[in-house]
Design an enzyme around this catalytic site. Structure first.
Site, PDB file in Angstrom:
ATOM      1  N   TYR A  58     -46.798  -5.353  -1.343  1.00 26.33           N
ATOM      2  CA  TYR A  58     -46.400  -4.492  -0.232  1.00 26.33           C
ATOM      3  C   TYR A  58     -44.874  -4.342  -0.212  1.00 26.33           C
ATOM      4  O   TYR A  58     -44.330  -3.332   0.206  1.00 26.33           O
ATOM      5  CB  TYR A  58     -46.937  -5.051   1.095  1.00 26.33           C
ATOM      6  CG  TYR A  58     -47.229  -3.978   2.116  1.00 26.33           C
ATOM      7  CD1 TYR A  58     -48.399  -3.226   2.051  1.00 26.33           C
ATOM      8  CD2 TYR A  58     -46.335  -3.718   3.147  1.00 26.33           C
ATOM      9  CE1 TYR A  58     -48.659  -2.240   2.993  1.00 26.33           C
ATOM     10  CE2 TYR A  58     -46.587  -2.732   4.083  1.00 26.33           C
ATOM     11  CZ  TYR A  58     -47.755  -2.007   3.999  1.00 26.33           C
ATOM     12  OH  TYR A  58     -47.998  -1.033   4.929  1.00 26.33           O
ATOM     13  N   LYS A  85     -41.573  -1.756   7.524  1.00 24.06           N
ATOM     14  CA  LYS A  85     -42.382  -1.992   8.730  1.00 24.06           C
ATOM     15  C   LYS A  85     -41.668  -2.943   9.694  1.00 24.06           C
ATOM     16  O   LYS A  85     -41.817  -2.825  10.909  1.00 24.06           O
ATOM     17  CB  LYS A  85     -43.773  -2.522   8.356  1.00 24.06           C
ATOM     18  CG  LYS A  85     -44.653  -1.524   7.604  1.00 24.06           C
ATOM     19  CD  LYS A  85     -44.854  -0.230   8.357  1.00 24.06           C
ATOM     20  CE  LYS A  85     -45.945   0.650   7.742  1.00 24.06           C
ATOM     21  NZ  LYS A  85     -45.945   2.020   8.310  1.00 24.06           N
TER      22      LYS A  85
HETATM   23  P1  NAP Z   1     -51.927   8.940   4.661  1.00 23.53           P
HETATM   24  O1  NAP Z   1     -53.143   9.672   5.082  1.00 23.53           O
HETATM   25  O2  NAP Z   1     -51.513   9.050   3.249  1.00 23.53           O
HETATM   26  O3  NAP Z   1     -50.739   9.326   5.651  1.00 23.53           O
HETATM   27  C1  NAP Z   1     -49.368   9.116   5.342  1.00 23.53           C
HETATM   28  C2  NAP Z   1     -48.663  10.362   5.739  1.00 23.53           C
HETATM   29  O4  NAP Z   1     -47.226  10.239   5.589  1.00 23.53           O
HETATM   30  C3  NAP Z   1     -49.079  11.553   4.884  1.00 23.53           C
HETATM   31  O5  NAP Z   1     -49.447  12.633   5.702  1.00 23.53           O
HETATM   32  C4  NAP Z   1     -47.808  11.815   4.094  1.00 23.53           C
HETATM   33  O6  NAP Z   1     -47.703  13.125   3.600  1.00 23.53           O
HETATM   34  C5  NAP Z   1     -46.780  11.504   5.138  1.00 23.53           C
HETATM   35  N1  NAP Z   1     -45.435  11.530   4.582  1.00 23.53           N
HETATM   36  C6  NAP Z   1     -44.939  10.878   3.504  1.00 23.53           C
HETATM   37  N2  NAP Z   1     -43.669  11.252   3.261  1.00 23.53           N
HETATM   38  C7  NAP Z   1     -43.349  12.161   4.227  1.00 23.53           C
HETATM   39  C8  NAP Z   1     -42.191  12.929   4.529  1.00 23.53           C
HETATM   40  N3  NAP Z   1     -41.058  12.857   3.777  1.00 23.53           N
HETATM   41  N4  NAP Z   1     -42.218  13.773   5.590  1.00 23.53           N
HETATM   42  C9  NAP Z   1     -43.328  13.895   6.345  1.00 23.53           C
HETATM   43  N5  NAP Z   1     -44.460  13.196   6.112  1.00 23.53           N
HETATM   44  C10 NAP Z   1     -44.474  12.348   5.057  1.00 23.53           C
HETATM   45  O7  NAP Z   1     -52.106   7.364   4.919  1.00 23.53           O
HETATM   46  P2  NAP Z   1     -52.358   6.500   6.247  1.00 23.53           P
HETATM   47  O8  NAP Z   1     -52.889   5.211   5.762  1.00 23.53           O
HETATM   48  O9  NAP Z   1     -53.122   7.281   7.240  1.00 23.53           O
HETATM   49  O10 NAP Z   1     -50.866   6.220   6.753  1.00 23.53           O
HETATM   50  C11 NAP Z   1     -50.436   6.527   8.064  1.00 23.53           C
HETATM   51  C12 NAP Z   1     -49.620   5.388   8.628  1.00 23.53           C
HETATM   52  O11 NAP Z   1     -50.479   4.271   8.837  1.00 23.53           O
HETATM   53  C13 NAP Z   1     -48.496   4.905   7.714  1.00 23.53           C
HETATM   54  O12 NAP Z   1     -47.366   4.566   8.484  1.00 23.53           O
HETATM   55  C14 NAP Z   1     -49.098   3.634   7.120  1.00 23.53           C
HETATM   56  O13 NAP Z   1     -48.131   2.715   6.663  1.00 23.53           O
HETATM   57  C15 NAP Z   1     -49.837   3.125   8.319  1.00 23.53           C
HETATM   58  N6  NAP Z   1     -50.827   2.076   8.043  1.00 23.53           N
HETATM   59  C16 NAP Z   1     -51.839   2.315   7.168  1.00 23.53           C
HETATM   60  C17 NAP Z   1     -52.749   1.306   6.898  1.00 23.53           C
HETATM   61  C18 NAP Z   1     -53.864   1.526   5.891  1.00 23.53           C
HETATM   62  O14 NAP Z   1     -54.408   0.558   5.379  1.00 23.53           O
HETATM   63  N7  NAP Z   1     -54.230   2.764   5.600  1.00 23.53           N
HETATM   64  C19 NAP Z   1     -52.650   0.065   7.535  1.00 23.53           C
HETATM   65  C20 NAP Z   1     -51.613  -0.147   8.442  1.00 23.53           C
HETATM   66  C21 NAP Z   1     -50.705   0.878   8.696  1.00 23.53           C
HETATM   67  P3  NAP Z   1     -47.881  13.273   1.958  1.00 23.53           P
HETATM   68  O15 NAP Z   1     -49.306  13.006   1.675  1.00 23.53           O
HETATM   69  O16 NAP Z   1     -47.425  14.657   1.719  1.00 23.53           O
HETATM   70  O17 NAP Z   1     -46.961  12.269   1.313  1.00 23.53           O
END
Ligand code: NAP
Length: 257
Positions: free
Chosen positions: A157, A164
């Site tokens: 990570y 984070k």
């Molecule tokens: P996700 O569907 O891939 O969402 C991440 C989003 O961030 C995507 O829409 C991505 O767009 C966007 N992003 C990246 N760079 C960007 C930029 N320069 N400007 C605007 N948007 C941008 O994955 P997710 O898991 O739902 O993630 C959402 C949040 O939840 C994140 O903060 C992640 O760390 C957090 N989280 C996830 C998990 C897990 O296991 N999934 C657990 C804990 C926390 P692109 O696709 O275009 O890059």
């Protein structure tokens, strides 16, 4: 029975990439509770998929917003100010680190890799909240998504754990600054869910099985559970809660061994 009612509220949801995105689960929960929704997407590549998902909530604006570009962030809030006047909810669900920074040795993180991860995953929360707060004349609720790697070591990570940790500090600092305007700032620390960006972390499937085996609930979480917790944190039901990191991880965070 009291249910969550967000009718009359306006919410901006960032970070929807596809139907698996945590941001989409949150949008669905807010939409079901009656909130008006607007969405942002990063780059033309995602415009179509976000637009077709947003069509479930007719009339929802879908706006470009790459958070590395100040002018795109400004344009989103200028649009919402013109069209909606007020905003009540901001969902920040954005994170990014380069693939090579999500595997191997953390000490090899480059300056550029560090800056990219911290800018997109943590600074963007401060920058979007600053802009959103100007439209929250009636008070509001700001929510971001974090992960327990802010506090503990999860191999691979790496720099995203640093990002984070910065993000969680920003939650507390912004909660302090915006409290007098009745703007609450919180985070959900989600357990692992298989999404596009999660799959970018080397060994992610191992994290899923580890969580499933060790968590008190003996399972992984569902995106819907993140949505439900988000609707609570954005509703008057949580009016006394700010600066809080709420774990939605089937209890994994309480475990020692
Ligand atoms: P996700 O569907 O891939 O969402 C991440 C989003 O961030 C995507 O829409 C991505 O767009 C966007 N992003 C990246 N760079 C960007 C930029 N320069 N400007 C605007 N948007 C941008 O994955 P997710 O898991 O739902 O993630 C959402 C949040 O939840 C994140 O903060 C992640 O760390 C957090 N989280 C996830 C998990 C897990 O296991 N999934 C657990 C804990 C926390 P692109 O696709 O275009 O890059």
């Amino acid at each position: 029975m009291r249910t969550i009612d967000l009718s009359g509220k306006s919410a901006l949801v960032t970070g929807v990439a596809n139907h698996r995105s945590l941001a989409w689960a949150i949008a669905e929960a807010l939409g079901e509770a009656g909130s008006r929704l607007a969405f942002t997407y990063q780059g033309e590549r995602l415009k179509e998929s976000v637009t077709s998902l947003a069509a479930k909530y007719p009339g929802s604006p879908v706006l470009p917003c790459d958070v590395t570009k100040d002018d795109e962030m400004d344009a989103v809030f200028a649009y919402l100010g013109r069209e909606w006047g007020k905003l009540h909810v901001l969902i920040h669900s954005i994170a990014f680190a380069r693939k090579e920074d999500l595997e191997g040795e953390f000490r090899r993180t480059s300056r550029e890799g560090w800056n990219t991860a911290l800018e997109i995953s943590a600074y963007s929360f401060v920058a979007l909240t600053h802009r959103a707060a100007r439209l929250m004349a009636d008070g509001g609720s700001v929510l971001t998504l974090t992960y327990q790697a802010s506090q503990r070591v999860f191999p691979n990570y790496n720099v995203m754990g640093t990002a984070k940790a910065a993000l969680e500090h920003a939650v507390r600092q912004l909660a302090f600054e915006l409290g007098p305007q009745n703007i609450r700032v919180n985070a959900i620390s989600a357990g692992p869910v298989s999404t596009l960006s999660a799959r970018g972390v080397s060994g992610f499937t191992g994290m899923l099985s580890e969580n499933r085996e060790r968590a008190p609930l003996k399972r992984n979480i569902e995106p819907r559970e993140v949505g439900d917790a988000a609707a609570f944190l954005c509703s008057p039901s949580s009016s006394g809660i700010t600066g809080h990191i709420l774990y939605v991880d089937a209890g994994y965070n309480i475990m020692g061994i």
